[in-house]
Design an enzyme around this catalytic site. Structure first.
Site, PDB file in Angstrom:
ATOM      1  N   ASP A  57      16.311 -12.051  -3.423  1.00  0.00           N
ATOM      2  CA  ASP A  57      17.642 -11.771  -3.956  1.00  0.00           C
ATOM      3  C   ASP A  57      18.146 -10.403  -3.514  1.00  0.00           C
ATOM      4  O   ASP A  57      19.355 -10.198  -3.355  1.00  0.00           O
ATOM      5  CB  ASP A  57      17.644 -11.861  -5.481  1.00  0.00           C
ATOM      6  CG  ASP A  57      17.641 -13.292  -5.993  1.00  0.00           C
ATOM      7  OD1 ASP A  57      17.783 -14.217  -5.178  1.00  0.00           O
ATOM      8  OD2 ASP A  57      17.492 -13.490  -7.223  1.00  0.00           O
ATOM      9  N   HIS A  84       0.804  -1.225   0.000  1.00  0.00           N
ATOM     10  CA  HIS A  84       0.000   0.000   0.000  1.00  0.00           C
ATOM     11  C   HIS A  84       0.838   1.276   0.000  1.00  0.00           C
ATOM     12  O   HIS A  84       0.287   2.364  -0.147  1.00  0.00           O
ATOM     13  CB  HIS A  84      -0.947  -0.004   1.199  1.00  0.00           C
ATOM     14  CG  HIS A  84      -2.060  -0.994   1.074  1.00  0.00           C
ATOM     15  ND1 HIS A  84      -3.004  -0.935   0.080  1.00  0.00           N
ATOM     16  CD2 HIS A  84      -2.374  -2.091   1.812  1.00  0.00           C
ATOM     17  CE1 HIS A  84      -3.848  -1.935   0.204  1.00  0.00           C
ATOM     18  NE2 HIS A  84      -3.488  -2.665   1.250  1.00  0.00           N
TER      19      HIS A  84
END
Length: 262
Positions: free
Chosen positions: A87, A48
């Site tokens: 990652d 959000h």
């Protein structure tokens, strides 16, 4: 050398309650200020708040440098997106709108390397492995990932027991606002029906051996959840704290001017 220890996951596993704050201002500078406040954990919100992968990573860095533990909420539980966030170095993920056991199983697979999961093997060029400086990253990363799933509608509550049965789900977060809306009480997360549903879910999550989590600015309700065994609880949101403070400051300034002119 193994993957870095996930202190947040270790705290949840030990049953030590963690008090947190939502970080939604989408800026590393303000995130650094929040990280100096002393919360146990901070939620970097990419659902959000207007964050992308790079802005999330910038905030992740400053939180990692503090005593607060970072948790990142992804926009949606897509495997390709989860891969990128992992990652980039996020070890604790909160995934919104989880509604079924099957979905929870897919998320567990997304955060684990083959052959037990489907996480893409690209650690050689990833921040998570220290850019190949952690030689044992591939064989140790899975154990340090903390997967939190967010149940926030009636469908999720209906299959809560199924979700809780999934090995690899570390905790279940109940989203009061979306749950209230789905139950027909939009804008009223403290409606008695919503509160009853949340408290029942908290008990079931705890009984299943998972970490229960909640975001609420109602401190009395937060206390009740903690008493029921909630392990990760956020009681503040940086956006609303700043908005209230700056509006109060402007009001005081105008009042001061009015007293001088009067």
């Amino acid at each position: 050398m193994p993957a870095p220890q996930n202190a947040f996951k270790a705290a949840l596993n030990s049953g030590q309650p963690q008090m947190g704050c939502w970080v939604g201002l989408a800026d590393a500078y303000t995130a650094e200020i929040t990280a100096s406040a002393g919360f146990d954990w901070l939620l970097i919100d990419c659902e959000h708040a207007p964050n992308d992968l790079r802005s999330m990573m910038a905030q992740l860095k400053v939180v990692e440098a503090s005593t607060s533990k970072p948790v990142v909420r992804v926009p949606i539980g897509e495997t390709w997106m989860i891969k990128q966030f992992l990652d980039a170095g996020a070890q604790s993920l909160l995934v919104p709108m989880v509604e079924s056991k099957a979905q929870a199983e897919e998320l567990v697979s997304a955060v684990r390397y083959p052959p037990v999961g489907v996480r893409g093997v690209g650690s050689a060029l990833a921040r998570a492995s220290g850019f190949s400086a952690i030689p044992d990253y591939l064989t140790t990363a899975d154990g340090e990932i903390c997967l939190l799933v967010q149940v926030e509608n009636r469908a999720g509550l209906a299959d809560l027991d199924g979700i809780l049965s999934v090995d690899g789900v570390d905790g279940v977060f109940i989203g009061p606002s979306d749950l209230a809306a789905d139950m027909g009480h939009l804008g009223d997360p403290m409606h008695p029906e919503v509160v009853a549903a949340i408290l029942d879910a908290m008990k079931r999550i705890k009984a299943a051996g998972k970490a229960p989590g909640i975001l609420t600015t109602n401190l009395d309700f937060a206390r009740t959840c903690l008493e029921l065994g909630a392990t990760f609880v956020a009681t503040s949101i940086d956006v609303t704290l700043y908005a209230a403070a700056i509006r109060g400051a402007a009001r005081q300034a105008k009042e001061l001017l009015g007293s001088v002119e009067g």
